[in-house]
Write a protein that holds these residues in place. Structure first.
Motif, PDB file in Angstrom:
ATOM      1  N   UNK A  27     -24.457  67.079  53.842  1.00 39.24           N
ATOM      2  CA  UNK A  27     -23.602  67.321  52.667  1.00 39.24           C
ATOM      3  C   UNK A  27     -23.805  68.769  52.235  1.00 39.24           C
ATOM      4  N   UNK A  28     -22.706  69.502  52.167  1.00 35.90           N
ATOM      5  CA  UNK A  28     -22.768  70.908  51.741  1.00 35.90           C
ATOM      6  C   UNK A  28     -21.929  71.048  50.476  1.00 35.90           C
ATOM      7  N   UNK A  29     -22.469  71.684  49.466  1.00 36.22           N
ATOM      8  CA  UNK A  29     -21.680  72.012  48.270  1.00 36.22           C
ATOM      9  C   UNK A  29     -21.740  73.523  48.102  1.00 36.22           C
ATOM     10  N   UNK A  30     -20.567  74.163  47.994  1.00 31.63           N
ATOM     11  CA  UNK A  30     -20.576  75.612  47.810  1.00 31.63           C
ATOM     12  C   UNK A  30     -20.041  75.966  46.426  1.00 31.63           C
ATOM     13  N   UNK A  31     -20.844  76.787  45.753  1.00 30.72           N
ATOM     14  CA  UNK A  31     -20.521  77.195  44.389  1.00 30.72           C
ATOM     15  C   UNK A  31     -19.823  78.551  44.397  1.00 30.72           C
ATOM     16  N   UNK A  32     -19.292  78.886  43.237  1.00 32.67           N
ATOM     17  CA  UNK A  32     -18.635  80.188  43.062  1.00 32.67           C
ATOM     18  C   UNK A  32     -19.540  81.333  43.516  1.00 32.67           C
ATOM     19  N   UNK A  33     -20.844  81.226  43.232  1.00 31.33           N
ATOM     20  CA  UNK A  33     -21.769  82.322  43.561  1.00 31.33           C
ATOM     21  C   UNK A  33     -21.876  82.570  45.066  1.00 31.33           C
ATOM     22  N   UNK A  34     -21.449  81.588  45.885  1.00 29.38           N
ATOM     23  CA  UNK A  34     -21.495  81.761  47.342  1.00 29.38           C
ATOM     24  C   UNK A  34     -20.287  82.555  47.849  1.00 29.38           C
ATOM     25  N   UNK A  35     -19.352  82.894  46.948  1.00 33.47           N
ATOM     26  CA  UNK A  35     -18.086  83.515  47.373  1.00 33.47           C
ATOM     27  C   UNK A  35     -18.004  84.989  46.981  1.00 33.47           C
ATOM     28  N   UNK A  36     -19.159  85.601  46.778  1.00 31.13           N
ATOM     29  CA  UNK A  36     -19.175  87.000  46.328  1.00 31.13           C
ATOM     30  C   UNK A  36     -18.347  87.885  47.262  1.00 31.13           C
ATOM     31  N   UNK A  37     -17.498  88.711  46.676  1.00 34.77           N
ATOM     32  CA  UNK A  37     -16.711  89.661  47.462  1.00 34.77           C
ATOM     33  C   UNK A  37     -15.439  89.091  48.048  1.00 34.77           C
ATOM     34  N   UNK A  38     -15.213  87.773  47.918  1.00 31.99           N
ATOM     35  CA  UNK A  38     -14.045  87.168  48.566  1.00 31.99           C
ATOM     36  C   UNK A  38     -12.800  87.168  47.684  1.00 31.99           C
ATOM     37  N   UNK A  39     -12.989  87.142  46.375  1.00 32.23           N
ATOM     38  CA  UNK A  39     -11.821  87.104  45.486  1.00 32.23           C
ATOM     39  C   UNK A  39     -11.383  88.517  45.120  1.00 32.23           C
ATOM     40  N   UNK A  40     -10.070  88.706  45.072  1.00 33.84           N
ATOM     41  CA  UNK A  40      -9.509  90.032  44.817  1.00 33.84           C
ATOM     42  C   UNK A  40      -9.880  90.554  43.434  1.00 33.84           C
ATOM     43  N   UNK A  41      -9.822  89.675  42.458  1.00 35.39           N
ATOM     44  CA  UNK A  41     -10.058  90.095  41.079  1.00 35.39           C
ATOM     45  C   UNK A  41     -11.564  90.021  40.790  1.00 35.39           C
ATOM     46  N   UNK A  42     -12.236  91.134  41.065  1.00 36.40           N
ATOM     47  CA  UNK A  42     -13.704  91.167  40.945  1.00 36.40           C
ATOM     48  C   UNK A  42     -14.148  90.928  39.505  1.00 36.40           C
ATOM     49  N   UNK A  43     -13.366  91.455  38.541  1.00 34.38           N
ATOM     50  CA  UNK A  43     -13.725  91.288  37.123  1.00 34.38           C
ATOM     51  C   UNK A  43     -13.627  89.820  36.734  1.00 34.38           C
ATOM     52  N   UNK A  44     -12.561  89.151  37.181  1.00 35.39           N
ATOM     53  CA  UNK A  44     -12.392  87.717  36.866  1.00 35.39           C
ATOM     54  C   UNK A  44     -13.518  86.910  37.499  1.00 35.39           C
ATOM     55  N   UNK A  45     -13.927  87.294  38.707  1.00 33.86           N
ATOM     56  CA  UNK A  45     -15.025  86.601  39.411  1.00 33.86           C
ATOM     57  C   UNK A  45     -16.321  86.740  38.605  1.00 33.86           C
ATOM     58  N   UNK A  46     -16.647  87.954  38.214  1.00 41.15           N
ATOM     59  CA  UNK A  46     -17.897  88.184  37.484  1.00 41.15           C
ATOM     60  C   UNK A  46     -17.869  87.487  36.116  1.00 41.15           C
ATOM     61  N   UNK A  47     -16.712  87.543  35.460  1.00 44.93           N
ATOM     62  CA  UNK A  47     -16.596  86.922  34.131  1.00 44.93           C
ATOM     63  C   UNK A  47     -16.807  85.414  34.240  1.00 44.93           C
ATOM     64  N   UNK A  48     -16.213  84.808  35.262  1.00 43.78           N
ATOM     65  CA  UNK A  48     -16.337  83.363  35.445  1.00 43.78           C
ATOM     66  C   UNK A  48     -17.791  82.985  35.750  1.00 43.78           C
ATOM     67  N   UNK A  49     -18.442  83.826  36.548  1.00 44.34           N
ATOM     68  CA  UNK A  49     -19.829  83.536  36.933  1.00 44.34           C
ATOM     69  C   UNK A  49     -20.786  83.601  35.743  1.00 44.34           C
ATOM     70  N   UNK A  50     -20.474  84.450  34.775  1.00 44.26           N
ATOM     71  CA  UNK A  50     -21.369  84.541  33.624  1.00 44.26           C
ATOM     72  C   UNK A  50     -21.278  83.267  32.775  1.00 44.26           C
ATOM     73  N   UNK A  51     -20.126  82.582  32.868  1.00 44.28           N
ATOM     74  CA  UNK A  51     -19.971  81.335  32.088  1.00 44.28           C
ATOM     75  C   UNK A  51     -20.618  80.157  32.789  1.00 44.28           C
TER      76      UNK A  51
END
Ligand code: F6R
Ligand code: ZN
Length: 200
Positions: A27-51
């Motif tokens: 069983x593998x579960x992948x979280x947002x933190x495993x997707x660093x650099x993959x999403x175009x909107x880097x600011x949205x990625x970082x903002x979501x990760x802080x929450x």
């Protein structure tokens, strides 16, 4: 466990919202933190990760020995959601043994499989319940869930010796991305993509 037997065996896809397997050994579960650099909107990625660090997708797999002739099987469940305007998706990979293929069967939800070859060819195929997708040898693949609320659930099978090369995609992503444009999925060029020979 199914992974150890040399005898024929069965397992069931439990019909539920999750469609998980009644037997699995990985069983593998992948979280947002495993997707660093993959999403175009880097600011949205970082903002979501802080929450929060939500699970974006899970895989339930029936493992088999990692040799040619065996087939691994499992279920992939991509959650609905977005980072900026870009939908939740899997990391995506080439198979380490490039000349190995994969078959996907969509059980639930709606989305796309984004694919490309090391030579720069690309393809994006829609997935909906009942769709069978054949990913030929050499094609990297990533599932994208474009649904508002539903999981994208696929059953897959691929050769035991395939292996996973995540590094190539981690460096430059896929040539095409799938974005929400005014409520509809739109396939766009990835501005960060570069051909394989430039990457090295
Ligand atoms: C196996 C395969 C799928 C994916 C799964 C998760 O070769 O393609 O089982 O592993 O959809 O995606 P990744 O592995 O890209 O995190
Ligand atoms: Zn694969």
């Amino acid at each position: 466990m199914p992974s150890e037997t040399t005898l024929p065996f069965t397992f069931n896809i439990v019909p539920s919202l999750e469609s998980i397997l009644d037997k699995y050994d990985n069983h593998i579960a992948r979280n947002l933190s495993a997707m660093k650099g993959q999403y175009q909107d880097r600011a949205a990625y970082e903002a979501k990760l802080t929450e929060d660090d939500p699970v974006l997708y899970e895989v339930y797999e029936v493992s088999r020995p990692p040799v040619a002739g065996e087939l691994l099987m499992g279920i992939s469940i991509v959650r609905p959601g977005k980072v900026g305007n870009e939908y939740y998706m899997t990391k995506g990979h080439f198979h380490t043994v490039l000349e190995t293929s994969e078959m996907y069967y969509c059980l639930r939800g709606a989305g796309f499989m984004v694919m490309e070859t090391p030579e720069g060819d690309w393809a994006v195929e829609a997935l909906k319940p009942g769709t069978v997708l054949y990913v030929p040898p050499r094609w990297a693949h990533r599932s994208v869930n474009t649904g508002d609320q539903e999981n994208l659930v696929t059953f897959f099978t691929y050769p035991g010796n395939a292996g996973h090369d995540y590094g190539t995609i981690e460096r430059q992503g896929f040539r095409k991305i799938v974005m929400d444009h005014q409520g509809n999925p739109e396939i766009a060029d990835n501005p960060r993509w570069m051909p394989a020979d430039v990457r090295r």
